[in-house]
Design an enzyme around this catalytic site. Sequence first.
Site, PDB file in Angstrom:
ATOM      1  N   ASP A 212      -2.978  -1.218   2.921  1.00 30.83           N
ATOM      2  CA  ASP A 212      -4.379  -1.501   2.583  1.00 30.83           C
ATOM      3  C   ASP A 212      -4.937  -0.319   1.790  1.00 30.83           C
ATOM      4  OD1 ASP A 212      -4.775   0.524   4.378  1.00 30.83           O
ATOM      5  OD2 ASP A 212      -5.914  -0.636   5.819  1.00 30.83           O
ATOM      6  N   ASP A 214      -7.034   1.983   2.801  1.00 34.34           N
ATOM      7  CA  ASP A 214      -7.729   2.879   3.737  1.00 34.34           C
ATOM      8  C   ASP A 214      -9.184   2.407   3.821  1.00 34.34           C
ATOM      9  OD1 ASP A 214      -7.348   5.031   5.543  1.00 34.34           O
ATOM     10  OD2 ASP A 214      -8.462   6.352   4.234  1.00 34.34           O
TER      11      ASP A 214
END
Length: 301
Positions: A212, A214
């Site tokens: 992802d 973050d």
Amino acid sequence: MNKLKVGIIGGSGLGQSLLANSQGESYNPRTPFGRPSAPIICTQFEGVDVCIPARHGQGHRYSPSHVPYRANIFAMKMLGVTHIIASGAVGSLREDVHPGDLLIPDQAIDKTFKREGSFFGDGIVAHVEFDQPFCPQMQKLLFQAGQKLEGDVKVHEGGTYICMEGPQFSSRAESLLHRQWGGSVIGMTCMPEAKLAREAEICYGLVTLPTDYDCWKPKPANMEKRDLLKEIIGNMNTAAENAIKLIKSVVSIMPEKVDFNCACQSSLELGIWTDRTMISPATIRELEPLVGKYLGHSKRC
Ligand SMILES: [Zn+2]
């Protein structure tokens, strides 16, 4: 003559995938730093001797702060491992590093603070070079192998891995700070693993799996938490499949490409600072797999 033996460190799923269709022997050696997180499976893979530990233990029982990193690396040294390919899930700190891509870092910032980070310090002191935290040769091989993967796999060469203590993820302010520091990805496991591998004179290369962005990047406003998690798991699976392909590919070219004249393989040569006459035979015996070639019986007179 050195014999190539490759340690492959990853999440338990990754190890299981690699072990499918192969019979391995299981080792659980006692080290001066305790037992490894789980018995280490040694087998042959693409015609190469490999050892596969499970970093987080069977059933994912050790958090990144509690993984017995010293026992894991020491045990692999005892088993004759010369090279390590490690992998780990990370958050991306860069817009161009998309979830599902792979990134092979060349630098690291170690923010961990709860972990024992050296084999040395009590009766024998060693300082090893760490300006290049990951083996440059392994980094190159991983990238070369990545370029040849079939399908639409984006592999980024180089970048800075920020290793945080966890287990909680970053605050948004921290995440933005990490981007300002020049971080490419953030994870919780490569330190002190890479430092210990350097002390053990094992070449250590890392492939990271961004799942992802973050938390620096705002999530779409209409996205439900459940959907977000589903997306992260999907990205994780894609990245893990790609990482397995990459590891298989790199292991198959290693017998031909590995050069044992790599600086990692003699990092302790000038690294032991303690007066040799003051190092006790018991300490040398205990750390024999690491220091035997410099302080063993034949080296002391
Ligand atoms: Zn190396």
